[in-house]
Design a protein around this motif. Structure first.
Motif, mmCIF file in Angstrom:
data_model
loop_
_atom_site.group_PDB
_atom_site.id
_atom_site.type_symbol
_atom_site.label_atom_id
_atom_site.label_comp_id
_atom_site.label_asym_id
_atom_site.label_seq_id
_atom_site.Cartn_x
_atom_site.Cartn_y
_atom_site.Cartn_z
ATOM 1 N N ARG A 332 33.721 22.840 35.374
ATOM 2 C CA ARG A 332 34.791 21.854 35.628
ATOM 3 C C ARG A 332 36.134 22.351 35.097
ATOM 4 N NH1 ARG A 332 30.360 17.799 33.988
ATOM 5 N NH2 ARG A 332 29.437 17.355 36.038
ATOM 6 N N TYR A 333 36.104 23.066 33.989
ATOM 7 C CA TYR A 333 37.356 23.617 33.459
ATOM 8 C C TYR A 333 37.972 24.597 34.464
ATOM 9 C CZ TYR A 333 40.639 26.376 30.767
ATOM 10 O OH TYR A 333 41.782 27.026 30.358
ATOM 11 N N ARG A 338 41.976 26.052 38.588
ATOM 12 C CA ARG A 338 42.344 26.509 39.949
ATOM 13 C C ARG A 338 43.203 25.461 40.646
ATOM 14 N NH1 ARG A 338 36.961 28.573 39.896
ATOM 15 N NH2 ARG A 338 36.188 26.689 40.951
ATOM 16 N N GLN A 339 42.865 24.197 40.456
ATOM 17 C CA GLN A 339 43.636 23.123 41.108
ATOM 18 C C GLN A 339 45.043 23.030 40.529
ATOM 19 O OE1 GLN A 339 41.114 19.694 40.588
ATOM 20 N NE2 GLN A 339 39.959 20.078 42.466
#
Length: 342
Positions: A332-333, A338-339
């Motif tokens: 999730r990190y 990336r987002q």
């Protein structure tokens, strides 16, 4: 109605998701509107249809030291999860820590009494439990707290908060207290949360330390809280630790999951002792915020091992492995990274 304090923190956000996903009627306290976005983001990890779940929460703007505002938040409430706290190990933050952790908890306890709340769950910490002279002896819920020890300011105020909760049991409030180790969870990558450790390891850490402490996944914490609140168990405290792990092992596991180079150099005791003294000097001369206290430096090389058998036996509870937790959080990190870069 269920009330959650500290609803925008790491534990609070994951607790809210579990309660709402389970169909509960939930009211949550927040202090700053901008922090609500983080809760919604945490919800997005676990559901594509997270907006209706988030919108089902009844949000109330309040502060645990603002009793008139809290009165409104307590209307119709029968169960309270008190997650709100200030986490800091900076010695100069002692009075702020007392104000939030002890006085704020006293306010919550008093309102639970005056509103005839059926049950209260308080999120404390392993910092509020004592230690053995023998580092290989497991620490359990009966290990006595020693006020003469050189305890951190955070530990002192969490212990003081527990005393307020135990006072509430003497005045008729059924209570459970949970004492989690280092809580591992996603979505809070800065500040005092464990997510900051993942970010720092990803950015590159030069030093490792060999102290041992207990770790636990955030969903183990919230699921244990919910199960304890729904059980007949009352006026007991429970250590929530999945595994006792060295800081070095934790740093290496996270580095491997993030595909980065782990720390190579050991921060030996003499170096840590020098570091906290220089940190204190910078604070005194330049007004810099403390980043390493004497107590934190000692904790980094201390061996503290915790016994989780009381909770496992009481609820037939199985903890998630720390390896699994680390892999999920790292995934999730990297997705969040990336987002943010895209």
């Amino acid at each position: 109605m269920i009330l959650v304090t500290g609803g925008t923190g790491l534990v609070g956000a994951h607790l809210l998701y579990e309660l709402i996903d389970g169909g509960k009627n939930v009211r949550a306290i927040y202090r700053r509107e901008k922090t609500l976005k983080r809760v919604k983001h945490v919800f997005s990890y676990f559901s594509d249809d997270y907006e209706p779940l988030f919108d089902a929460i009844e949000w109330v703007e309040a502060d645990i030291n603002n009793v008139p505002k809290l009165q409104d938040a307590f209307k119709g409430v029968k169960y309270v999860y008190h997650c709100a706290a200030f986490v800091s190990f900076e010695p100069d933050k002692y009075y702020q820590l007392r104000k939030i952790n002890i006085e704020g908890t006293a306010n919550i306890v008093n309102l639970c009494i005056s509103h005839s709340v059926k049950k209260l769950c308080y999120v404390s910490s392993i910092a509020a439990i004592g230690h053995h002279q023998n580092p290989e002896k497991l620490i359990d819920e009966q290990t006595p707290w020693n006020p003469e020890d050189d305890n951190s300011v955070y530990a002192i105020t969490k212990y003081g908060a527990e005393l307020e909760v135990w006072r509430g049991t003497q005045e008729g409030i059924d209570t459970v207290i949970v004492n989690p180790g280092i809580i591992l969870g996603a979505g809070y990558w800065k500040g005092g949360s464990s997510g900051n450790l993942f970010r720092k390891i990803h950015n590159g850490m030069r030093y490792y330390v060999n102290g041992i402490v207990g770790y636990v996944d955030v969903f183990d914490v919230v699921n244990a809280m919910i199960k304890l609140m729904e059980s007949d168990i009352k006026n007991e405290n429970f250590i929530l630790v999945s595994e006792n792990l060295s800081f070095k092992a934790f740093q290496h596991k996270v580095a491997e999951a993030l595909s980065v180079v782990p720390p190579k150099k050991e921060a030996k005791p003499w170096l840590l002792n020098l570091a906290w003294r220089l940190d204190w000097l910078k604070h005194k001369l330049l007004g810099k915020r403390r980043s390493l206290s004497k107590q934190a430096a000692r904790s980094a090389i201390s061996i503290t091992k915790y016994d989780n058998s009381k909770l496992k036996n009481a609820l037939n509870f199985e903890f998630k492995s720390i390896d699994e937790s680390i892999d999920e959080i790292c995934e999730r990190y990297l997705l969040d990274l990336r987002q943010s870069e895209g």
